[in-house]
Write a protein that holds these residues in place. Sequence first.
Motif, PDB file in Angstrom:
ATOM      1  N   ALA A   1       0.861  -1.189   0.000  1.00 41.56           N
ATOM      2  CA  ALA A   1       0.000   0.000   0.000  1.00 41.56           C
ATOM      3  C   ALA A   1       0.890   1.229   0.000  1.00 41.56           C
ATOM      4  O   ALA A   1       1.666   1.426   0.941  1.00 41.56           O
ATOM      5  CB  ALA A   1      -0.896   0.002   1.238  1.00 41.56           C
ATOM      6  N   ASP A   2       0.826   2.008  -1.051  1.00 42.62           N
ATOM      7  CA  ASP A   2       1.583   3.267  -1.084  1.00 42.62           C
ATOM      8  C   ASP A   2       0.825   4.220  -1.979  1.00 42.62           C
ATOM      9  O   ASP A   2       0.381   3.841  -3.062  1.00 42.62           O
ATOM     10  CB  ASP A   2       2.999   3.034  -1.617  1.00 42.62           C
ATOM     11  N   ASN A   3       0.690   5.471  -1.498  1.00 41.74           N
ATOM     12  CA  ASN A   3      -0.111   6.420  -2.282  1.00 41.74           C
ATOM     13  C   ASN A   3       0.738   7.289  -3.208  1.00 41.74           C
ATOM     14  O   ASN A   3       0.231   8.196  -3.828  1.00 41.74           O
ATOM     15  CB  ASN A   3      -0.987   7.287  -1.361  1.00 41.74           C
TER      16      ASN A   3
ATOM     17  N   PRO B   1       6.363   6.721   6.742  1.00 42.81           N
ATOM     18  CA  PRO B   1       7.319   7.707   7.253  1.00 42.81           C
ATOM     19  C   PRO B   1       7.352   7.722   8.790  1.00 42.81           C
ATOM     20  O   PRO B   1       6.356   7.389   9.451  1.00 42.81           O
ATOM     21  CB  PRO B   1       6.778   9.034   6.705  1.00 42.81           C
ATOM     22  N   GLU B   2       8.519   8.130   9.325  1.00 40.89           N
ATOM     23  CA  GLU B   2       8.731   8.081  10.781  1.00 40.89           C
ATOM     24  C   GLU B   2       7.924   9.196  11.473  1.00 40.89           C
ATOM     25  O   GLU B   2       8.468  10.198  11.947  1.00 40.89           O
ATOM     26  CB  GLU B   2      10.241   8.207  11.052  1.00 40.89           C
ATOM     27  N   ASP B   3       6.618   9.016  11.497  1.00 38.16           N
ATOM     28  CA  ASP B   3       5.710  10.028  12.049  1.00 38.16           C
ATOM     29  C   ASP B   3       4.713   9.249  12.912  1.00 38.16           C
ATOM     30  O   ASP B   3       3.879   8.496  12.397  1.00 38.16           O
ATOM     31  CB  ASP B   3       5.030  10.750  10.865  1.00 38.16           C
TER      32      ASP B   3
ATOM     33  N   LEU C   1       0.877   9.507  12.153  1.00 34.46           N
ATOM     34  CA  LEU C   1       0.506   8.846  10.892  1.00 34.46           C
ATOM     35  C   LEU C   1       0.566   7.326  11.045  1.00 34.46           C
ATOM     36  O   LEU C   1      -0.367   6.603  10.660  1.00 34.46           O
ATOM     37  CB  LEU C   1       1.464   9.299   9.783  1.00 34.46           C
ATOM     38  N   LYS C   2       1.654   6.844  11.632  1.00 30.73           N
ATOM     39  CA  LYS C   2       1.804   5.398  11.773  1.00 30.73           C
ATOM     40  C   LYS C   2       0.681   4.827  12.653  1.00 30.73           C
ATOM     41  O   LYS C   2       0.066   3.813  12.302  1.00 30.73           O
ATOM     42  CB  LYS C   2       3.158   5.059  12.430  1.00 30.73           C
ATOM     43  N   THR C   3       0.418   5.497  13.788  1.00 28.40           N
ATOM     44  CA  THR C   3      -0.594   4.972  14.715  1.00 28.40           C
ATOM     45  C   THR C   3      -1.958   4.867  14.024  1.00 28.40           C
ATOM     46  O   THR C   3      -2.648   3.853  14.139  1.00 28.40           O
ATOM     47  CB  THR C   3      -0.707   5.889  15.957  1.00 28.40           C
TER      48      THR C   3
ATOM     49  N   THR D   1       9.776   0.847  12.210  1.00 29.18           N
ATOM     50  CA  THR D   1      10.250   2.101  12.805  1.00 29.18           C
ATOM     51  C   THR D   1      11.696   2.032  13.300  1.00 29.18           C
ATOM     52  O   THR D   1      12.104   1.038  13.902  1.00 29.18           O
ATOM     53  CB  THR D   1       9.339   2.543  13.977  1.00 29.18           C
ATOM     54  N   SER D   2      12.427   3.127  13.059  1.00 31.15           N
ATOM     55  CA  SER D   2      13.826   3.157  13.481  1.00 31.15           C
ATOM     56  C   SER D   2      13.955   3.476  14.962  1.00 31.15           C
ATOM     57  O   SER D   2      15.010   3.221  15.547  1.00 31.15           O
ATOM     58  CB  SER D   2      14.584   4.226  12.712  1.00 31.15           C
ATOM     59  N   GLY D   3      12.918   4.097  15.559  1.00 31.72           N
ATOM     60  CA  GLY D   3      13.136   4.499  16.942  1.00 31.72           C
ATOM     61  C   GLY D   3      11.898   4.753  17.766  1.00 31.72           C
ATOM     62  O   GLY D   3      12.003   4.982  18.972  1.00 31.72           O
TER      63      GLY D   3
HETATM   64  N1  LIG Z   1      15.747   4.458   5.433  1.00 29.62           N
HETATM   65  C1  LIG Z   1      16.350   3.685   6.299  1.00 29.62           C
HETATM   66  O1  LIG Z   1      17.573   3.482   6.252  1.00 29.62           O
HETATM   67  C2  LIG Z   1      15.549   2.996   7.380  1.00 29.62           C
HETATM   68  C3  LIG Z   1      16.142   1.905   8.051  1.00 29.62           C
HETATM   69  C4  LIG Z   1      15.396   1.186   8.984  1.00 29.62           C
HETATM   70  C5  LIG Z   1      14.098   1.585   9.274  1.00 29.62           C
HETATM   71  N2  LIG Z   1      13.555   2.668   8.644  1.00 29.62           N
HETATM   72  C6  LIG Z   1      12.173   3.017   8.976  1.00 29.62           C
HETATM   73  O2  LIG Z   1      11.324   2.572   7.928  1.00 29.62           O
HETATM   74  C7  LIG Z   1      10.189   3.442   7.817  1.00 29.62           C
HETATM   75  C8  LIG Z   1      10.109   3.936   6.386  1.00 29.62           C
HETATM   76  O3  LIG Z   1      11.293   4.654   6.081  1.00 29.62           O
HETATM   77  P1  LIG Z   1      11.757   4.902   4.578  1.00 29.62           P
HETATM   78  O4  LIG Z   1      13.166   5.317   4.658  1.00 29.62           O
HETATM   79  O5  LIG Z   1      11.368   3.760   3.730  1.00 29.62           O
HETATM   80  O6  LIG Z   1      10.847   6.160   4.187  1.00 29.62           O
HETATM   81  P2  LIG Z   1      10.356   6.587   2.739  1.00 29.62           P
HETATM   82  O7  LIG Z   1       9.973   8.018   2.852  1.00 29.62           O
HETATM   83  O8  LIG Z   1      11.338   6.195   1.711  1.00 29.62           O
HETATM   84  O9  LIG Z   1       9.044   5.690   2.513  1.00 29.62           O
HETATM   85  C9  LIG Z   1       7.806   5.960   3.110  1.00 29.62           C
HETATM   86  C10 LIG Z   1       6.727   5.566   2.108  1.00 29.62           C
HETATM   87  O10 LIG Z   1       5.462   5.689   2.733  1.00 29.62           O
HETATM   88  C11 LIG Z   1       4.558   6.177   1.736  1.00 29.62           C
HETATM   89  N3  LIG Z   1       3.409   6.821   2.390  1.00 29.62           N
HETATM   90  C12 LIG Z   1       3.372   7.988   3.064  1.00 29.62           C
HETATM   91  N4  LIG Z   1       2.118   8.207   3.518  1.00 29.62           N
HETATM   92  C13 LIG Z   1       1.345   7.163   3.106  1.00 29.62           C
HETATM   93  C14 LIG Z   1      -0.011   6.820   3.259  1.00 29.62           C
HETATM   94  N5  LIG Z   1      -0.854   7.616   3.908  1.00 29.62           N
HETATM   95  N6  LIG Z   1      -0.442   5.655   2.719  1.00 29.62           N
HETATM   96  C15 LIG Z   1       0.398   4.849   2.028  1.00 29.62           C
HETATM   97  N7  LIG Z   1       1.711   5.142   1.864  1.00 29.62           N
HETATM   98  C16 LIG Z   1       2.169   6.285   2.392  1.00 29.62           C
HETATM   99  C17 LIG Z   1       5.390   7.161   0.927  1.00 29.62           C
HETATM  100  O11 LIG Z   1       4.817   7.383  -0.356  1.00 29.62           O
HETATM  101  C18 LIG Z   1       6.727   6.464   0.868  1.00 29.62           C
HETATM  102  O12 LIG Z   1       6.851   5.657  -0.305  1.00 29.62           O
HETATM  103  C19 LIG Z   1      10.404   4.542   8.844  1.00 29.62           C
HETATM  104  O13 LIG Z   1       9.703   4.220  10.003  1.00 29.62           O
HETATM  105  C20 LIG Z   1      11.901   4.500   9.112  1.00 29.62           C
HETATM  106  O14 LIG Z   1      12.242   4.955  10.406  1.00 29.62           O
HETATM  107  C21 LIG Z   1      14.244   3.368   7.688  1.00 29.62           C
END
Ligand SMILES: NC(=O)c1ccc[n+]([C@@H]2O[C@H](COP(=O)([O-])OP(=O)(O)OC[C@H]3O[C@@H](n4cnc5c(N)ncnc54)[C@H](O)[C@@H]3O)[C@@H](O)[C@H]2O)c1
Length: 499
Positions: free
Chosen positions: A33-35, A89-91, A94-96, A116-118
């Motif tokens: 699921a990705d918008n 995204p790490e928000d 939004l995540k909840t 989630t990273s943290g």
């Molecule tokens: N990037 C890293 O190195 C890393 C490593 C480990 C963990 N994480 C964790 O993984 C998670 C994602 O990080 P990322 O780096 O992939 O971020 P990212 O920004 O690359 O990906 C987030 C995705 O979520 C999608 N999105 C946003 N709102 C949405 C919605 N309402 N419905 C559907 N899709 C939606 C976005 O389009 C995007 O493709 C975070 O929690 C981050 O902390 C990241």
Amino acid sequence: MTEVRTVGLLGGGVIGAGWAARLLLNNIDVVVADNAAGTEAAIAEVMDNARRAYRNLTLCPPGAEGSLTIVQSVEAAAEAADFVQENLPEDQALKTALLGRASRAARPDVVIASSTSGLRPTALQADIAKPGRFVVGHPFNPVYLMPLVEICGGAGTSPDVPGRAADFYRSIGLHPLMLKTEIDGFIADRLMEALWREALHLINDDVATAAEIDDAIRFGPGLRWAFMGTFLTYRLAGGAAGMRHFLAQFGPALKLPWSKLEAPELTDDLIERLAGQSDDQAGGQSIRSLERLRDDCLVAVMQGLKRHDFGAGRALKQYEEILYERAHQTVMVQGDRIDAPLVLHQSRVAAEWVDYNGHMTESRYLQVFGDGTDALLRFVGIDSAYHAAGGSYYTVETHIMNLAEVSAGAPIEVRSQVLGVDDKRLHVLHALHHGNEGTQLATAEQMLVHVDTALGRAAPAELEVRDRLVAIAEAHSVLDIPDSVGRRITMPSAPKARP
Ligand SMILES: NC(=O)c1ccc[n+]([C@@H]2O[C@H](COP(=O)([O-])OP(=O)(O)OC[C@H]3O[C@@H](n4cnc5c(N)ncnc54)[C@H](O)[C@@H]3O)[C@@H](O)[C@H]2O)c1
């Protein structure tokens, strides 16, 4: 836990795409699921890199891949899934909210994990239906190669759920690290964050550039961290007296203000300087090409460590056991008829197996026959437990005859005939066939000897294994034995001189 056939991914960005690649390559269907527009194309690019990395990572024949579906709502991803992995995204808000919506669409027994990273799992599970099934499964980029996943439950997580998630992650080649306590940033990101803060200070204070700081790691401590981490490395730095001496010698420095701990303010100037230095470092290379460089280097490190059965190399070795077992299980199982040559190994000629003639290159024949032998041995009960107990067959002689050419992409299968078996020896004839056309492409006659790997010498195979081999040999005794068996290589005799 029910077998995981389909995973719902919430978010298909950097981490979601990495999960998709690992899962698809493990023949698990993925619903993302990705918008954002372009998610499917971006995942396809990551898949190209991941396939390339796996071809270099392991000689195990590439198995079938799962299917990829992109959907617009988190509900659509969750309702189809046997396991949900959130990568939004790490928000926290939004995540909840989206985890709550996804949980109401998912089956009640489905584990829901967050990348989630943290953020703390207790906060993230606030709105989840049946919150006991929620857990953090924090991966590392690129998810398709990095083995670590940190698992952390929240206050409402059921005691069995971290273990269920770990079992699933292990089955796709990950190395789960179980956190006993819920903390911000878990373990690895806490450590990385401390280093990152100090590195930003060094740039802010004009002490070093991004490239110099990276050199300080990659030519130095980073090499040791890759396999020993911090504590085992420092134990050695303490000499024969180990950690106690190390602490006595370097302990006082801990009180010196070497590190600032608090992050510097991210001023416009610092951001500009760091971004500029990072651009200089990249030297105009695209992200995808840097990713390929990273992947090649990661593969090299893991393969190097595999030879030492240490650290991430051990994780790779264990993953390969799973891959081989999976690849060979799908073909024949105990109880199937054994009165014809056994078809235990099926594969496809990979593009990079082909030489300048456009045909499968010589060394790959030995690899394919080796995979055929492995499949036969697994079929008679020589699995990872058997190896761990110190038993194995070693190939002592092989005679390959090349009969027809085969091109890239062609399906191939190895048909195995057991010619003879005794306590220690196993005599086999493999025939490589084109999977569709049936043409015989090559044969390999092999002699194997059973060994006690601890003693390093020949020893009788376990009775159960021998019994299975004897049963196959008896069933095969009615089959024709090709003329080529026992053949040796000779020049045709020279024509007699005329009198
Ligand atoms: N990037 C890293 O190195 C890393 C490593 C480990 C963990 N994480 C964790 O993984 C998670 C994602 O990080 P990322 O780096 O992939 O971020 P990212 O920004 O690359 O990906 C987030 C995705 O979520 C999608 N999105 C946003 N709102 C949405 C919605 N309402 N419905 C559907 N899709 C939606 C976005 O389009 C995007 O493709 C975070 O929690 C981050 O902390 C990241």
